[in-house]
Design a protein around this motif. Structure first.
Motif, PDB file in Angstrom:
ATOM      1  N   THR A 162      46.090   8.830  77.659  1.00 14.86           N
ATOM      2  CA  THR A 162      47.092   8.450  78.143  1.00 14.86           C
ATOM      3  C   THR A 162      48.280   9.415  78.183  1.00 14.86           C
ATOM      4  OG1 THR A 162      48.565   7.963  76.164  1.00 14.86           O
ATOM      5  CG2 THR A 162      47.032   5.987  77.093  1.00 14.86           C
ATOM      6  N   ASN A 163      49.079   9.275  79.175  1.00 14.90           N
ATOM      7  CA  ASN A 163      50.199  10.439  79.422  1.00 14.90           C
ATOM      8  C   ASN A 163      50.957  10.993  78.094  1.00 14.90           C
ATOM      9  OD1 ASN A 163      49.636  10.557  81.991  1.00 14.90           O
ATOM     10  ND2 ASN A 163      51.122   9.085  82.663  1.00 14.90           N
ATOM     11  N   ARG A 164      51.323   9.929  77.413  1.00 15.69           N
ATOM     12  CA  ARG A 164      51.959  10.228  76.100  1.00 15.69           C
ATOM     13  C   ARG A 164      51.251  10.876  75.068  1.00 15.69           C
ATOM     14  NH1 ARG A 164      56.555  11.605  74.066  1.00 15.69           N
ATOM     15  NH2 ARG A 164      56.790  10.900  71.747  1.00 15.69           N
ATOM     16  N   GLN A 165      49.865  10.482  75.016  1.00 19.20           N
ATOM     17  CA  GLN A 165      49.068  10.995  74.117  1.00 19.20           C
ATOM     18  C   GLN A 165      48.751  12.614  74.569  1.00 19.20           C
ATOM     19  OE1 GLN A 165      45.777   8.420  74.296  1.00 19.20           O
ATOM     20  NE2 GLN A 165      46.535   7.367  72.479  1.00 19.20           N
ATOM     21  N   VAL A 166      48.315  12.742  75.878  1.00 21.02           N
ATOM     22  CA  VAL A 166      48.082  14.203  76.596  1.00 21.02           C
ATOM     23  C   VAL A 166      49.480  15.096  76.153  1.00 21.02           C
ATOM     24  CG1 VAL A 166      48.141  15.500  78.359  1.00 21.02           C
ATOM     25  CG2 VAL A 166      46.666  13.321  78.355  1.00 21.02           C
ATOM     26  N   GLN A 167      50.595  14.610  76.320  1.00 25.94           N
ATOM     27  CA  GLN A 167      51.744  15.429  75.906  1.00 25.94           C
ATOM     28  C   GLN A 167      52.101  15.683  74.384  1.00 25.94           C
ATOM     29  OE1 GLN A 167      55.098  13.472  77.539  1.00 25.94           O
ATOM     30  NE2 GLN A 167      55.016  14.053  79.749  1.00 25.94           N
ATOM     31  N   VAL A 168      51.706  14.592  73.560  1.00 26.67           N
ATOM     32  CA  VAL A 168      51.932  14.764  72.119  1.00 26.67           C
ATOM     33  C   VAL A 168      50.811  15.574  71.792  1.00 26.67           C
ATOM     34  CG1 VAL A 168      51.314  13.565  69.935  1.00 26.67           C
ATOM     35  CG2 VAL A 168      53.094  12.466  71.727  1.00 26.67           C
ATOM     36  N   THR A 169      49.503  15.602  72.288  1.00 29.38           N
ATOM     37  CA  THR A 169      48.566  16.435  71.756  1.00 29.38           C
ATOM     38  C   THR A 169      48.685  17.963  72.268  1.00 29.38           C
ATOM     39  OG1 THR A 169      47.276  15.698  73.481  1.00 29.38           O
ATOM     40  CG2 THR A 169      46.788  14.795  71.486  1.00 29.38           C
ATOM     41  N   GLY A 170      49.367  18.212  73.552  1.00 29.26           N
ATOM     42  CA  GLY A 170      49.623  19.446  73.798  1.00 29.26           C
ATOM     43  C   GLY A 170      50.695  20.160  73.108  1.00 29.26           C
ATOM     44  N   TRP A 171      51.696  19.426  72.767  1.00 31.86           N
ATOM     45  CA  TRP A 171      52.725  20.180  71.852  1.00 31.86           C
ATOM     46  C   TRP A 171      52.313  20.368  70.553  1.00 31.86           C
ATOM     47  CZ3 TRP A 171      56.186  22.834  73.858  1.00 31.86           C
ATOM     48  CH2 TRP A 171      56.850  22.435  75.164  1.00 31.86           C
ATOM     49  N   ALA A 172      51.393  19.458  69.963  1.00 31.99           N
ATOM     50  CA  ALA A 172      50.511  19.725  68.624  1.00 31.99           C
ATOM     51  C   ALA A 172      49.763  20.899  68.796  1.00 31.99           C
ATOM     52  CB  ALA A 172      49.933  18.652  68.379  1.00 31.99           C
ATOM     53  N   VAL A 173      49.286  21.494  69.946  1.00 32.97           N
ATOM     54  CA  VAL A 173      48.290  22.447  70.073  1.00 32.97           C
ATOM     55  C   VAL A 173      49.217  23.757  70.193  1.00 32.97           C
ATOM     56  CG1 VAL A 173      46.890  23.821  71.812  1.00 32.97           C
ATOM     57  CG2 VAL A 173      46.072  21.460  71.309  1.00 32.97           C
ATOM     58  N   VAL A 174      50.324  23.511  70.917  1.00 36.32           N
ATOM     59  CA  VAL A 174      51.249  24.866  70.643  1.00 36.32           C
ATOM     60  C   VAL A 174      51.848  24.888  69.377  1.00 36.32           C
ATOM     61  CG1 VAL A 174      53.524  25.349  71.771  1.00 36.32           C
ATOM     62  CG2 VAL A 174      51.724  24.401  73.130  1.00 36.32           C
ATOM     63  N   GLY A 175      52.022  23.824  68.560  1.00 34.69           N
ATOM     64  CA  GLY A 175      52.791  24.164  67.378  1.00 34.69           C
ATOM     65  C   GLY A 175      51.594  24.712  66.370  1.00 34.69           C
ATOM     66  N   LEU A 176      50.477  24.174  66.355  1.00 38.60           N
ATOM     67  CA  LEU A 176      49.164  24.604  65.521  1.00 38.60           C
ATOM     68  C   LEU A 176      48.997  25.989  65.851  1.00 38.60           C
ATOM     69  CD1 LEU A 176      46.889  21.460  65.246  1.00 38.60           C
ATOM     70  CD2 LEU A 176      48.008  22.720  63.439  1.00 38.60           C
ATOM     71  N   SER A 177      48.891  26.265  67.073  1.00 32.99           N
ATOM     72  CA  SER A 177      48.414  27.844  67.684  1.00 32.99           C
ATOM     73  C   SER A 177      49.680  28.571  66.814  1.00 32.99           C
ATOM     74  CB  SER A 177      48.369  27.782  69.083  1.00 32.99           C
ATOM     75  OG  SER A 177      47.592  26.989  69.470  1.00 32.99           O
ATOM     76  N   VAL A 178      50.793  28.640  67.137  1.00 32.50           N
ATOM     77  CA  VAL A 178      52.136  29.216  66.895  1.00 32.50           C
ATOM     78  C   VAL A 178      51.952  29.574  65.113  1.00 32.50           C
ATOM     79  CG1 VAL A 178      54.389  29.503  66.469  1.00 32.50           C
ATOM     80  CG2 VAL A 178      53.409  28.908  68.874  1.00 32.50           C
ATOM     81  N   VAL A 179      51.680  28.434  64.609  1.00 32.05           N
ATOM     82  CA  VAL A 179      51.692  28.646  63.081  1.00 32.05           C
ATOM     83  C   VAL A 179      50.577  29.259  62.556  1.00 32.05           C
ATOM     84  CG1 VAL A 179      51.595  27.048  60.890  1.00 32.05           C
ATOM     85  CG2 VAL A 179      53.443  26.395  62.869  1.00 32.05           C
ATOM     86  N   SER A 180      49.438  29.009  63.095  1.00 35.36           N
ATOM     87  CA  SER A 180      48.226  29.543  62.559  1.00 35.36           C
ATOM     88  C   SER A 180      48.058  31.147  62.835  1.00 35.36           C
ATOM     89  CB  SER A 180      46.879  28.826  63.009  1.00 35.36           C
ATOM     90  OG  SER A 180      46.750  28.949  64.193  1.00 35.36           O
ATOM     91  N   SER A 181      48.524  31.381  64.022  1.00 37.09           N
ATOM     92  CA  SER A 181      48.350  32.683  64.433  1.00 37.09           C
ATOM     93  C   SER A 181      49.723  33.504  63.705  1.00 37.09           C
ATOM     94  CB  SER A 181      48.677  32.841  66.024  1.00 37.09           C
ATOM     95  OG  SER A 181      49.955  32.212  66.279  1.00 37.09           O
ATOM     96  N   ALA A 182      50.491  33.071  63.416  1.00 34.94           N
ATOM     97  CA  ALA A 182      51.612  33.590  62.592  1.00 34.94           C
ATOM     98  C   ALA A 182      51.149  33.937  61.026  1.00 34.94           C
ATOM     99  CB  ALA A 182      52.901  32.772  62.499  1.00 34.94           C
ATOM    100  N   LEU A 183      50.444  32.871  60.391  1.00 30.33           N
ATOM    101  CA  LEU A 183      49.781  32.890  59.278  1.00 30.33           C
ATOM    102  C   LEU A 183      48.707  33.992  59.308  1.00 30.33           C
ATOM    103  CD1 LEU A 183      49.558  29.139  58.215  1.00 30.33           C
ATOM    104  CD2 LEU A 183      50.802  30.903  57.160  1.00 30.33           C
ATOM    105  N   LEU A 184      47.992  33.789  60.235  1.00 28.70           N
ATOM    106  CA  LEU A 184      46.685  35.016  60.449  1.00 28.70           C
ATOM    107  C   LEU A 184      47.412  36.646  60.353  1.00 28.70           C
ATOM    108  CD1 LEU A 184      44.211  33.232  62.757  1.00 28.70           C
ATOM    109  CD2 LEU A 184      43.889  33.834  60.121  1.00 28.70           C
ATOM    110  N   ALA A 185      48.581  36.691  61.188  1.00 31.38           N
ATOM    111  CA  ALA A 185      49.133  37.863  61.350  1.00 31.38           C
ATOM    112  C   ALA A 185      49.893  38.472  60.051  1.00 31.38           C
ATOM    113  CB  ALA A 185      50.191  37.880  62.369  1.00 31.38           C
ATOM    114  N   PHE A 186      50.480  37.377  59.396  1.00 34.39           N
ATOM    115  CA  PHE A 186      51.371  38.025  58.434  1.00 34.39           C
ATOM    116  C   PHE A 186      50.444  37.985  57.037  1.00 34.39           C
ATOM    117  CE2 PHE A 186      54.872  36.713  61.119  1.00 34.39           C
ATOM    118  CZ  PHE A 186      55.451  37.805  61.249  1.00 34.39           C
TER     119      PHE A 186
END
Length: 188
Positions: A162-186
């Protein structure tokens, strides 16, 4: 199906044996069966023009065509950016692996030192800021492409469509990517 075929053959036989004005409403089967003047025709007017006149006529007709809407008139959505970023990160990752693999293969011939010990020593001599920036630069495309790949696998299974689920999962992917890449980098 059989009755339809029987009626059609009967109409064709009737059209052949008794062509009349009453059969004009059945023009398609009658025209096919009798090959007569019941065929629909349309008159077309043509005229001879020079090549330059034809080009000018086409250019004039193009001015009356509707303009296709450009992406600039639409409101940007998270799905656009994530789709483009998924392709970009995939290209960066695959291109980087190919370039490094080719360089690793030709390194002994060219005298480059791409073995693990040489690369670890060179990386260890960098300042902390450069190390974190290099790790962040390598970690973000990898984590984003991985998490977005999981998202696409969920879509392939028919989940979160659904449109709502696509947006929620999209922002979840962005958040997870930023947090996990920061954890890996630091921390690694």
């Amino acid at each position: 199906m059989f009755t339809q075929r029987a009626v059609q053959q009967s109409m064709r036989r009737l059209a052949v044996s008794h062509p009349s004005a009453a059969l004009t409403r059945f023009a398609t089967p009658a025209a096919v069966a009798t090959n007569s003047h019941y065929m629909q025709t349309r008159q077309a007017a043509t005229q001879m023009t020079s090549q330059s006149d034809g080009i000018n006529m086409l250019a004039q007709q193009r001015t009356h065509r509707p303009v296709s809407p450009h992406l600039g008139i639409y409101r940007p959505q998270v799905t656009w950016y994530l789709s483009a970023l998924n392709r970009i990160t995939g290209s960066i990752l695959s291109g980087g692996f190919y370039v490094f693999g080719a360089a690793y293969l030709v390194a002994p011939v060219l005298g480059w030192h791409l073995d693990t010990m040489s690369m670890a020593a060179a990386f260890g001599s960098w300042p902390v800021f450069a190390k974190v920036l290099a790790k962040l630069t390598l970690a973000f495309p990898f984590t984003f492409h991985g998490f977005n790949g999981i998202r696409h696998l969920a879509w392939d299974m028919g989940r979160a469509m659904t449109n709502r689920q696509v947006q929620v999962t999209g922002w979840a992917v962005v958040g997870l990517s930023v947090v996990s890449s920061a954890l890996l980098a630091f921390f690694l």
